[in-house]
Design an enzyme around this catalytic site. Structure first.
Site, PDB file in Angstrom:
ATOM      1  NE  ARG A 227      -2.721 -24.653  16.209  1.00 15.77           N
ATOM      2  CZ  ARG A 227      -3.205 -23.450  16.527  1.00 15.77           C
ATOM      3  NH1 ARG A 227      -4.459 -23.136  16.257  1.00 15.77           N
ATOM      4  NH2 ARG A 227      -2.429 -22.536  17.096  1.00 15.77           N
ATOM      5  CG  HIS A 275      -6.225 -20.110  12.005  1.00 20.64           C
ATOM      6  ND1 HIS A 275      -5.282 -21.101  12.073  1.00 20.64           N
ATOM      7  CD2 HIS A 275      -6.365 -19.660  13.275  1.00 20.64           C
ATOM      8  CE1 HIS A 275      -4.855 -21.232  13.324  1.00 20.64           C
ATOM      9  NE2 HIS A 275      -5.518 -20.368  14.086  1.00 20.64           N
TER      10      HIS A 275
HETATM   11  P1  NDP Z   1      -5.000 -24.887  27.049  1.00 21.87           P
HETATM   12  O1  NDP Z   1      -3.618 -25.411  27.069  1.00 21.87           O
HETATM   13  O2  NDP Z   1      -5.436 -23.919  28.092  1.00 21.87           O
HETATM   14  O3  NDP Z   1      -6.041 -26.099  27.099  1.00 21.87           O
HETATM   15  C1  NDP Z   1      -5.845 -27.273  26.388  1.00 21.87           C
HETATM   16  C2  NDP Z   1      -6.874 -28.277  26.855  1.00 21.87           C
HETATM   17  O4  NDP Z   1      -6.710 -29.477  26.091  1.00 21.87           O
HETATM   18  C3  NDP Z   1      -6.701 -28.660  28.332  1.00 21.87           C
HETATM   19  O5  NDP Z   1      -7.956 -28.846  28.932  1.00 21.87           O
HETATM   20  C4  NDP Z   1      -5.950 -29.984  28.233  1.00 21.87           C
HETATM   21  O6  NDP Z   1      -6.165 -30.859  29.323  1.00 21.87           O
HETATM   22  C5  NDP Z   1      -6.565 -30.566  26.994  1.00 21.87           C
HETATM   23  N1  NDP Z   1      -5.697 -31.586  26.423  1.00 21.87           N
HETATM   24  C6  NDP Z   1      -4.442 -31.447  25.932  1.00 21.87           C
HETATM   25  N2  NDP Z   1      -3.971 -32.631  25.505  1.00 21.87           N
HETATM   26  C7  NDP Z   1      -4.947 -33.539  25.741  1.00 21.87           C
HETATM   27  C8  NDP Z   1      -5.062 -34.920  25.522  1.00 21.87           C
HETATM   28  N3  NDP Z   1      -4.063 -35.624  24.981  1.00 21.87           N
HETATM   29  N4  NDP Z   1      -6.202 -35.532  25.888  1.00 21.87           N
HETATM   30  C9  NDP Z   1      -7.213 -34.834  26.443  1.00 21.87           C
HETATM   31  N5  NDP Z   1      -7.176 -33.500  26.681  1.00 21.87           N
HETATM   32  C10 NDP Z   1      -6.051 -32.867  26.330  1.00 21.87           C
HETATM   33  O7  NDP Z   1      -5.226 -24.263  25.595  1.00 21.87           O
HETATM   34  P2  NDP Z   1      -6.260 -23.128  25.148  1.00 21.87           P
HETATM   35  O8  NDP Z   1      -7.594 -23.472  25.671  1.00 21.87           O
HETATM   36  O9  NDP Z   1      -5.712 -21.785  25.438  1.00 21.87           O
HETATM   37  O10 NDP Z   1      -6.199 -23.302  23.559  1.00 21.87           O
HETATM   38  C11 NDP Z   1      -6.577 -24.520  22.951  1.00 21.87           C
HETATM   39  C12 NDP Z   1      -6.152 -24.508  21.503  1.00 21.87           C
HETATM   40  O11 NDP Z   1      -6.982 -23.612  20.752  1.00 21.87           O
HETATM   41  C13 NDP Z   1      -4.746 -23.986  21.235  1.00 21.87           C
HETATM   42  O12 NDP Z   1      -3.756 -24.957  21.513  1.00 21.87           O
HETATM   43  C14 NDP Z   1      -4.821 -23.674  19.769  1.00 21.87           C
HETATM   44  O13 NDP Z   1      -4.493 -24.835  19.042  1.00 21.87           O
HETATM   45  C15 NDP Z   1      -6.301 -23.335  19.539  1.00 21.87           C
HETATM   46  N6  NDP Z   1      -6.513 -21.928  19.184  1.00 21.87           N
HETATM   47  C16 NDP Z   1      -7.140 -21.622  18.008  1.00 21.87           C
HETATM   48  C17 NDP Z   1      -7.382 -20.316  17.647  1.00 21.87           C
HETATM   49  C18 NDP Z   1      -8.113 -19.997  16.393  1.00 21.87           C
HETATM   50  O14 NDP Z   1      -8.269 -18.826  16.032  1.00 21.87           O
HETATM   51  N7  NDP Z   1      -8.626 -20.981  15.662  1.00 21.87           N
HETATM   52  C19 NDP Z   1      -6.978 -19.188  18.498  1.00 21.87           C
HETATM   53  C20 NDP Z   1      -6.324 -19.621  19.716  1.00 21.87           C
HETATM   54  C21 NDP Z   1      -6.108 -20.926  20.037  1.00 21.87           C
HETATM   55  P3  NDP Z   1      -5.675 -30.454  30.801  1.00 21.87           P
HETATM   56  O15 NDP Z   1      -6.611 -29.345  31.222  1.00 21.87           O
HETATM   57  O16 NDP Z   1      -5.856 -31.682  31.587  1.00 21.87           O
HETATM   58  O17 NDP Z   1      -4.263 -29.988  30.670  1.00 21.87           O
END
Ligand code: NDP
Length: 312
Positions: A227, A275
Protein backbone atom coordinates in the site's frame (compact mmCIF):
# COMPACT_ATOMS: atom_id res chain seq x y z
CA UNK A 1 -36.17 -19.72 3.94
CA UNK A 2 -34.42 -18.67 0.70
CA UNK A 3 -30.74 -17.86 0.95
CA UNK A 4 -30.26 -14.29 -0.29
CA UNK A 5 -26.86 -13.06 -1.43
CA UNK A 6 -26.33 -9.42 -2.33
CA UNK A 7 -23.51 -8.59 -4.74
CA UNK A 8 -22.37 -5.08 -3.79
CA UNK A 9 -19.56 -3.95 -6.07
CA UNK A 10 -19.12 -1.73 -9.13
CA UNK A 11 -21.30 -2.94 -12.01
CA UNK A 12 -18.46 -4.24 -14.23
CA UNK A 13 -17.49 -6.62 -11.44
CA UNK A 14 -20.97 -8.18 -11.62
CA UNK A 15 -20.26 -9.10 -15.25
CA UNK A 16 -17.04 -10.81 -14.13
CA UNK A 17 -18.43 -12.56 -11.06
CA UNK A 18 -22.04 -13.50 -11.74
CA UNK A 19 -21.40 -16.74 -13.61
CA UNK A 20 -18.44 -17.93 -11.46
CA UNK A 21 -20.51 -17.31 -8.30
CA UNK A 22 -23.53 -19.14 -9.71
CA UNK A 23 -21.32 -22.07 -10.72
CA UNK A 24 -19.64 -22.20 -7.31
CA UNK A 25 -23.02 -22.00 -5.53
CA UNK A 26 -24.34 -24.84 -7.64
CA UNK A 27 -21.22 -26.95 -7.02
CA UNK A 28 -21.65 -26.37 -3.27
CA UNK A 29 -25.28 -27.53 -3.39
CA UNK A 30 -26.51 -23.95 -2.92
CA UNK A 31 -27.88 -23.49 -6.43
CA UNK A 32 -31.28 -22.36 -5.09
CA UNK A 33 -29.78 -19.23 -3.52
CA UNK A 34 -30.91 -15.84 -4.84
CA UNK A 35 -27.86 -13.90 -6.04
CA UNK A 36 -28.58 -10.33 -7.08
CA UNK A 37 -27.27 -6.76 -7.12
CA UNK A 38 -30.61 -5.56 -5.69
CA UNK A 39 -32.25 -7.11 -2.62
CA UNK A 40 -34.26 -5.68 0.29
CA UNK A 41 -31.65 -4.98 2.99
CA UNK A 42 -33.53 -6.77 5.77
CA UNK A 43 -33.60 -10.02 3.71
CA UNK A 44 -29.89 -10.27 2.86
CA UNK A 45 -27.99 -13.24 4.35
CA UNK A 46 -24.55 -12.51 2.89
CA UNK A 47 -23.00 -9.49 1.19
CA UNK A 48 -20.30 -10.06 -1.41
CA UNK A 49 -18.57 -6.71 -1.18
CA UNK A 50 -16.00 -4.56 -2.93
CA UNK A 51 -15.14 -1.10 -1.60
CA UNK A 52 -15.98 0.44 -5.00
CA UNK A 53 -19.66 -0.26 -4.27
CA UNK A 54 -22.09 2.47 -3.17
CA UNK A 55 -23.01 0.51 -0.04
CA UNK A 56 -21.74 2.40 3.00
CA UNK A 57 -24.45 1.92 5.63
CA UNK A 58 -24.71 -1.66 6.87
CA UNK A 59 -27.24 -0.82 9.60
CA UNK A 60 -30.34 -2.06 7.69
CA UNK A 61 -28.73 -5.46 6.99
CA UNK A 62 -30.05 -6.98 10.19
CA UNK A 63 -30.17 -10.57 8.89
CA UNK A 64 -26.70 -10.53 7.29
CA UNK A 65 -24.39 -13.21 8.67
CA UNK A 66 -21.19 -12.01 6.99
CA UNK A 67 -19.73 -9.44 4.64
CA UNK A 68 -17.37 -11.19 2.23
CA UNK A 69 -14.79 -8.79 0.81
CA UNK A 70 -13.65 -9.40 -2.76
CA UNK A 71 -10.33 -7.67 -2.10
CA UNK A 72 -7.42 -8.63 0.13
CA UNK A 73 -7.10 -5.09 1.50
CA UNK A 74 -9.90 -4.08 3.89
CA UNK A 75 -8.84 -0.56 4.89
CA UNK A 76 -11.85 1.01 3.16
CA UNK A 77 -14.39 -0.99 5.16
CA UNK A 78 -12.76 -2.13 8.40
CA UNK A 79 -13.35 1.15 10.22
CA UNK A 80 -16.95 1.59 9.00
CA UNK A 81 -18.88 2.12 12.27
CA UNK A 82 -22.12 0.74 10.78
CA UNK A 83 -20.50 -2.62 10.05
CA UNK A 84 -21.31 -4.92 12.95
CA UNK A 85 -21.44 -8.13 10.90
CA UNK A 86 -18.37 -10.41 10.62
CA UNK A 87 -16.03 -9.29 7.84
CA UNK A 88 -13.96 -11.77 5.82
CA UNK A 89 -11.17 -10.64 3.51
CA UNK A 90 -10.13 -12.28 0.26
CA UNK A 91 -7.47 -14.96 0.25
CA UNK A 92 -7.58 -16.27 -3.30
CA UNK A 93 -5.17 -18.65 -4.95
CA UNK A 94 -5.37 -16.67 -8.20
CA UNK A 95 -4.60 -13.40 -6.37
CA UNK A 96 -1.68 -15.04 -4.58
CA UNK A 97 -0.21 -16.56 -7.73
CA UNK A 98 -0.48 -13.22 -9.53
CA UNK A 99 1.39 -11.49 -6.71
CA UNK A 100 4.09 -14.17 -6.69
CA UNK A 101 4.57 -13.62 -10.44
CA UNK A 102 4.77 -9.80 -10.10
CA UNK A 103 7.14 -9.93 -7.15
CA UNK A 104 9.34 -12.60 -8.73
CA UNK A 105 9.44 -10.78 -12.06
CA UNK A 106 10.43 -7.42 -10.57
CA UNK A 107 12.88 -9.00 -8.14
CA UNK A 108 14.61 -10.79 -11.03
CA UNK A 109 14.60 -7.58 -13.09
CA UNK A 110 16.57 -5.79 -10.39
CA UNK A 111 18.68 -8.80 -9.47
CA UNK A 112 19.79 -9.39 -13.06
CA UNK A 113 20.03 -5.63 -13.86
CA UNK A 114 17.92 -6.41 -16.91
CA UNK A 115 17.37 -2.73 -17.73
CA UNK A 116 21.05 -2.26 -18.52
CA UNK A 117 20.72 -4.42 -21.60
CA UNK A 118 17.06 -3.99 -22.48
CA UNK A 119 17.32 -0.19 -22.51
CA UNK A 120 20.79 0.13 -24.04
CA UNK A 121 20.85 -1.62 -27.41
CA UNK A 122 23.48 0.85 -28.61
CA UNK A 123 26.40 -1.18 -29.96
CA UNK A 124 28.39 -1.06 -26.71
CA UNK A 125 29.50 -4.50 -25.43
CA UNK A 126 28.86 -4.20 -21.68
CA UNK A 127 30.21 -7.49 -20.37
CA UNK A 128 31.88 -6.25 -17.19
CA UNK A 129 28.82 -6.49 -14.95
CA UNK A 130 27.82 -10.13 -14.51
CA UNK A 131 25.08 -10.32 -11.85
CA UNK A 132 25.71 -12.30 -8.67
CA UNK A 133 23.82 -15.52 -8.08
CA UNK A 134 20.53 -15.26 -6.22
CA UNK A 135 22.19 -16.89 -3.20
CA UNK A 136 24.30 -13.72 -2.84
CA UNK A 137 21.31 -11.34 -3.04
CA UNK A 138 19.46 -11.24 0.30
CA UNK A 139 15.81 -10.27 0.08
CA UNK A 140 13.52 -9.09 2.86
CA UNK A 141 9.73 -9.18 2.77
CA UNK A 142 7.80 -7.04 5.25
CA UNK A 143 4.54 -8.93 5.81
CA UNK A 144 4.37 -12.71 5.93
CA UNK A 145 0.65 -13.17 5.36
CA UNK A 146 -1.08 -14.96 2.50
CA UNK A 147 0.83 -12.97 -0.12
CA UNK A 148 4.13 -12.28 1.65
CA UNK A 149 4.69 -15.89 2.69
CA UNK A 150 3.92 -17.19 -0.84
CA UNK A 151 6.36 -14.66 -2.34
CA UNK A 152 8.97 -15.56 0.28
CA UNK A 153 8.72 -19.24 -0.59
CA UNK A 154 8.92 -18.58 -4.35
CA UNK A 155 12.03 -16.42 -3.97
CA UNK A 156 13.54 -18.97 -1.60
CA UNK A 157 13.00 -21.66 -4.25
CA UNK A 158 14.92 -19.51 -6.73
CA UNK A 159 17.84 -19.44 -4.29
CA UNK A 160 17.50 -15.99 -2.69
CA UNK A 161 18.22 -15.87 1.04
CA UNK A 162 14.85 -14.58 2.27
CA UNK A 163 14.07 -12.82 5.54
CA UNK A 164 10.46 -12.12 6.44
CA UNK A 165 9.10 -9.78 9.09
CA UNK A 166 5.63 -9.84 10.61
CA UNK A 167 3.71 -8.72 13.69
CA UNK A 168 3.57 -12.19 15.21
CA UNK A 169 6.56 -14.50 15.08
CA UNK A 170 6.34 -17.01 12.20
CA UNK A 171 8.12 -20.22 11.37
CA UNK A 172 8.40 -20.95 7.65
CA UNK A 173 10.85 -23.51 6.32
CA UNK A 174 13.78 -21.90 4.55
CA UNK A 175 12.83 -18.34 5.58
CA UNK A 176 14.46 -16.33 8.36
CA UNK A 177 11.39 -15.10 10.22
CA UNK A 178 11.64 -11.99 12.39
CA UNK A 179 9.24 -9.78 14.33
CA UNK A 180 9.37 -6.76 16.61
CA UNK A 181 11.38 -3.53 16.31
CA UNK A 182 14.77 -5.23 16.53
CA UNK A 183 13.62 -7.72 13.89
CA UNK A 184 12.63 -4.86 11.58
CA UNK A 185 16.05 -3.25 11.93
CA UNK A 186 17.77 -6.55 11.09
CA UNK A 187 15.37 -7.27 8.23
CA UNK A 188 16.01 -3.87 6.65
CA UNK A 189 19.75 -3.68 7.18
CA UNK A 190 20.58 -7.11 5.77
CA UNK A 191 18.62 -6.93 2.50
CA UNK A 192 19.53 -5.78 -0.98
CA UNK A 193 15.89 -5.95 -2.08
CA UNK A 194 13.06 -5.03 0.32
CA UNK A 195 9.50 -5.98 -0.62
CA UNK A 196 6.49 -4.44 1.15
CA UNK A 197 3.44 -6.68 1.58
CA UNK A 198 1.92 -5.20 4.72
CA UNK A 199 -1.69 -4.03 4.98
CA UNK A 200 -2.67 -0.40 5.44
CA UNK A 201 -3.27 0.15 9.15
CA UNK A 202 -2.37 2.95 11.60
CA UNK A 203 0.58 0.80 12.76
CA UNK A 204 2.05 0.41 9.27
CA UNK A 205 1.68 4.10 8.31
CA UNK A 206 5.05 5.30 6.86
CA UNK A 207 6.86 2.22 8.12
CA UNK A 208 9.50 3.17 5.58
CA UNK A 209 10.47 6.66 6.70
CA UNK A 210 13.70 8.66 6.91
CA UNK A 211 14.88 6.66 9.91
CA UNK A 212 14.05 3.17 8.65
CA UNK A 213 15.24 3.96 5.12
CA UNK A 214 18.59 4.96 6.61
CA UNK A 215 18.86 1.45 8.10
CA UNK A 216 18.76 -0.10 4.64
CA UNK A 217 22.00 -1.17 3.00
CA UNK A 218 23.33 1.48 0.61
CA UNK A 219 22.17 0.73 -2.92
CA UNK A 220 19.29 -1.49 -1.82
CA UNK A 221 16.08 -1.59 -3.86
CA UNK A 222 12.42 -1.49 -2.87
CA UNK A 223 9.31 -3.11 -4.32
CA UNK A 224 5.99 -1.86 -2.95
CA UNK A 225 2.97 -3.86 -4.05
CA UNK A 226 1.49 -3.44 -0.52
CA UNK A 227 0.00 0.00 0.00
CA UNK A 228 1.20 3.55 -0.73
CA UNK A 229 0.79 4.54 2.91
CA UNK A 230 3.63 2.22 3.91
CA UNK A 231 6.11 4.76 2.55
CA UNK A 232 6.89 8.35 3.52
CA UNK A 233 7.16 9.62 -0.05
CA UNK A 234 9.34 12.64 0.73
CA UNK A 235 11.79 10.46 2.64
CA UNK A 236 11.94 7.90 -0.16
CA UNK A 237 12.49 10.60 -2.81
CA UNK A 238 15.35 12.00 -0.70
CA UNK A 239 16.90 8.53 -0.34
CA UNK A 240 16.55 7.96 -4.10
CA UNK A 241 18.13 11.35 -4.87
CA UNK A 242 21.25 10.47 -2.90
CA UNK A 243 21.34 6.93 -4.33
CA UNK A 244 21.07 5.41 -0.85
CA UNK A 245 18.05 3.60 -2.32
CA UNK A 246 19.08 2.55 -5.83
CA UNK A 247 15.58 1.92 -7.18
CA UNK A 248 11.96 1.76 -6.09
CA UNK A 249 9.36 -0.16 -8.07
CA UNK A 250 6.03 1.09 -6.80
CA UNK A 251 2.63 -0.40 -7.56
CA UNK A 252 0.60 1.33 -4.85
CA UNK A 253 0.35 5.00 -3.92
CA UNK A 254 -1.26 7.33 -1.41
CA UNK A 255 -3.31 8.81 -4.24
CA UNK A 256 -4.44 6.53 -7.06
CA UNK A 257 -4.31 7.06 -9.96
CA UNK A 258 -0.90 8.59 -9.24
CA UNK A 259 -1.22 12.26 -10.33
CA UNK A 260 0.54 12.96 -13.64
CA UNK A 261 2.76 15.60 -12.03
CA UNK A 262 3.89 13.37 -9.14
CA UNK A 263 7.71 13.28 -8.88
CA UNK A 264 7.68 9.48 -8.96
CA UNK A 265 6.72 9.47 -12.65
CA UNK A 266 9.83 11.36 -13.72
CA UNK A 267 12.34 10.02 -11.21
CA UNK A 268 15.08 8.01 -12.96
CA UNK A 269 15.25 5.58 -10.05
CA UNK A 270 11.52 4.88 -9.84
CA UNK A 271 9.34 2.46 -11.78
CA UNK A 272 5.61 3.09 -11.48
CA UNK A 273 3.16 0.30 -12.15
CA UNK A 274 -0.55 1.20 -11.89
CA UNK A 275 -1.77 -1.03 -9.03
CA UNK A 276 -1.68 -4.10 -11.24
CA UNK A 277 0.58 -6.33 -9.15
CA UNK A 278 -2.29 -8.73 -8.73
CA UNK A 279 -6.02 -8.89 -8.57
CA UNK A 280 -8.76 -11.20 -7.33
CA UNK A 281 -9.51 -13.80 -10.02
CA UNK A 282 -13.27 -14.44 -10.36
CA UNK A 283 -13.19 -18.23 -10.86
CA UNK A 284 -11.06 -19.03 -7.81
CA UNK A 285 -12.37 -16.12 -5.70
CA UNK A 286 -15.97 -17.23 -6.25
CA UNK A 287 -15.10 -20.61 -4.73
CA UNK A 288 -13.60 -18.86 -1.67
CA UNK A 289 -16.72 -16.70 -1.24
CA UNK A 290 -19.04 -19.67 -1.59
CA UNK A 291 -17.00 -21.80 0.80
CA UNK A 292 -17.58 -19.11 3.44
CA UNK A 293 -21.30 -19.05 2.67
CA UNK A 294 -21.39 -22.84 2.96
CA UNK A 295 -19.59 -22.58 6.30
CA UNK A 296 -22.00 -19.94 7.55
CA UNK A 297 -24.97 -22.12 6.61
CA UNK A 298 -23.37 -25.19 8.24
CA UNK A 299 -22.59 -23.29 11.45
CA UNK A 300 -18.83 -23.63 10.87
CA UNK A 301 -16.39 -20.78 11.53
CA UNK A 302 -15.76 -18.38 8.64
CA UNK A 303 -12.38 -18.38 6.90
CA UNK A 304 -10.14 -15.28 6.71
CA UNK A 305 -12.00 -13.18 9.25
CA UNK A 306 -10.67 -9.66 9.74
CA UNK A 307 -9.57 -8.68 13.23
CA UNK A 308 -11.25 -5.28 13.63
CA UNK A 309 -8.91 -4.24 16.44
CA UNK A 310 -5.82 -4.95 14.32
CA UNK A 311 -7.43 -3.51 11.19
CA UNK A 312 -6.56 -6.38 8.82
P1 NDP B 1 -2.39 -10.76 5.33
O1 NDP B 1 -3.35 -10.13 6.26
O2 NDP B 1 -2.50 -12.22 5.03
O3 NDP B 1 -0.90 -10.52 5.83
C1 NDP B 1 -0.48 -9.31 6.36
C2 NDP B 1 0.89 -9.50 6.95
O4 NDP B 1 1.35 -8.25 7.46
C3 NDP B 1 0.90 -10.49 8.13
O5 NDP B 1 2.08 -11.26 8.10
C4 NDP B 1 0.89 -9.56 9.33
O6 NDP B 1 1.48 -10.10 10.50
C5 NDP B 1 1.73 -8.43 8.82
N1 NDP B 1 1.48 -7.21 9.59
C6 NDP B 1 0.33 -6.52 9.70
N2 NDP B 1 0.50 -5.46 10.51
C7 NDP B 1 1.79 -5.49 10.92
C8 NDP B 1 2.56 -4.68 11.76
N3 NDP B 1 2.04 -3.61 12.36
N4 NDP B 1 3.85 -5.01 11.96
C9 NDP B 1 4.38 -6.10 11.37
N5 NDP B 1 3.70 -6.93 10.54
C10 NDP B 1 2.42 -6.62 10.33
O7 NDP B 1 -2.47 -9.92 3.97
P2 NDP B 1 -2.11 -10.40 2.48
O8 NDP B 1 -0.79 -11.04 2.50
O9 NDP B 1 -3.25 -11.13 1.88
O10 NDP B 1 -2.05 -8.98 1.74
C11 NDP B 1 -1.12 -8.00 2.14
C12 NDP B 1 -1.47 -6.68 1.49
O11 NDP B 1 -1.16 -6.73 0.09
C13 NDP B 1 -2.94 -6.31 1.51
O12 NDP B 1 -3.34 -5.79 2.76
C14 NDP B 1 -3.00 -5.27 0.43
O13 NDP B 1 -2.71 -4.01 1.00
C15 NDP B 1 -1.87 -5.66 -0.52
N6 NDP B 1 -2.36 -6.11 -1.83
C16 NDP B 1 -1.94 -5.46 -2.96
C17 NDP B 1 -2.35 -5.86 -4.21
C18 NDP B 1 -1.85 -5.18 -5.43
O14 NDP B 1 -2.27 -5.49 -6.55
N7 NDP B 1 -0.91 -4.25 -5.33
C19 NDP B 1 -3.27 -6.99 -4.40
C20 NDP B 1 -3.65 -7.61 -3.14
C21 NDP B 1 -3.22 -7.18 -1.93
P3 NDP B 1 0.83 -11.38 11.22
O15 NDP B 1 1.10 -12.53 10.28
O16 NDP B 1 1.57 -11.49 12.49
O17 NDP B 1 -0.63 -11.09 11.36
Amino acid sequence: MTLNILFAAASERWDDYEQPLRRALSDAGLGDAILSTQLPAAEVDYIVYAPNSDLRDFTPYTRTKAVLNLWAGVEDIVTNPTLTQPLARMVDDGLTRGMVEWVTGHTLRHHLNTDLHVLHQDGIWRNDDVPPLACDRPVTILGLGALGSACAQALCTLGFPVTGWSRSQKSIEGITCLSGDAGLRTALSTAQIVILLLPRTPQTESILNAETLSLMAPGAMILNPGRGTLIDDAALLAALDTGHVAHATLDTFRTEPLPADHPYWAHPRVTVTPHIASTTRPASAARVIVENIRRGEAGEPFLHLVDRALGY
